[in-house]
Scaffold this motif. Sequence first.
Motif, PDB file in Angstrom:
ATOM      1  N   SER A 120      34.111 -16.196 -38.808  1.00 19.51           N
ATOM      2  CA  SER A 120      34.840 -16.573 -40.020  1.00 19.51           C
ATOM      3  C   SER A 120      34.443 -17.966 -40.503  1.00 19.51           C
ATOM      4  O   SER A 120      34.405 -18.236 -41.705  1.00 19.51           O
ATOM      5  CB  SER A 120      36.351 -16.503 -39.777  1.00 19.51           C
ATOM      6  N   LEU A 121      34.115 -18.872 -39.569  1.00 18.23           N
ATOM      7  CA  LEU A 121      33.639 -20.202 -39.952  1.00 18.23           C
ATOM      8  C   LEU A 121      32.301 -20.105 -40.662  1.00 18.23           C
ATOM      9  O   LEU A 121      32.055 -20.804 -41.657  1.00 18.23           O
ATOM     10  CB  LEU A 121      33.507 -21.102 -38.709  1.00 18.23           C
ATOM     11  N   LEU A 149      30.740 -23.835 -43.382  1.00 20.69           N
ATOM     12  CA  LEU A 149      31.271 -24.991 -42.664  1.00 20.69           C
ATOM     13  C   LEU A 149      31.529 -26.171 -43.595  1.00 20.69           C
ATOM     14  O   LEU A 149      32.396 -27.004 -43.338  1.00 20.69           O
ATOM     15  CB  LEU A 149      30.302 -25.402 -41.543  1.00 20.69           C
ATOM     16  N   PHE A 190      35.067 -26.968 -44.839  1.00 22.22           N
ATOM     17  CA  PHE A 190      36.069 -27.482 -43.926  1.00 22.22           C
ATOM     18  C   PHE A 190      36.035 -29.015 -43.855  1.00 22.22           C
ATOM     19  O   PHE A 190      36.816 -29.631 -43.162  1.00 22.22           O
ATOM     20  CB  PHE A 190      35.860 -26.900 -42.522  1.00 22.22           C
TER      21      PHE A 190
END
Length: 292
Positions: free
Chosen positions: A132-133, A138, A141
Amino acid sequence: MNISAIIKLTVSMALFGSIGFFTVHTGIPAIELVFVRCICATLFLGGMWLATGSHRTEVWQRQELIRTLLCGIFIVLNWVFLFKAFEEMSISIAISIYNLAPIFVLLLGAIVLKEKMTIQALVATITCFIGSLFVIGLQNFISLSEFMQSGFVWALLSAIFYALTMLTSKTITKLSSYALTYIQTTVGIVMLLPFVDFSVFEGLTTTNWLFILGTGFIHTGFVYYLFFDSIRSLSTILVSVLVFVDPVVAILLDMLLLDFMPSLMQTIGIVLIFGGIFYTIYIPKRKKTLLE
């Protein structure tokens, strides 16, 4: 092997896989779309409930009715959050995160129901989380605002409420599938009515209305009829495998019709998510069956 039931389930999953494509062409926000969907589904499933005569043989229990109403709240929130995710991100990414629901069922079962969590299940959960990341990217985030605008939260909430729907529905055994779904969609109408902005329906084209009614009568009414009519004749393993038709169709339509092309990292993430889910659902049951 019940070929008719297999065909019905496959068709229902393939049709549901196109819901994201329909959603982006409706021209209305998530809450209003779910509201119309609940109305269409209530009419369709209510008609099927009466036509099949199931309403005459229903066993009504107070505690089960309360759980059904709660399940209705969960499934409506699941739909709203999923459609909100479609507004913010590509269908493929939203569907990939949405299908984390079986993992959440596992986690919630371990936390709430005190069910034992195996090492294999833990590995699968970590694999899906890493996937999911990769899928969301990335870079999203790094900033809280970018993360909130990515649609990841909506997709994650849709998966959580789908898992809550599955866990709650497992405790409902007396009511027929038609009664269960009819009550759920009726709950949706009552629940969303105060929040609906009826002005969004002004100026919609015929095409918009076709897609709106399609999500209601086809993706909710007809698909639910095929789904519930088939799963009771199939093994849990077969059902678990065939539900993968849904995300495959969704991702293919997103790529072929909406020109979505995942990056290398997103592709790896999608593979990790569905690999972890497939392992969680299918492999342990397959081993158990072989031992038996």
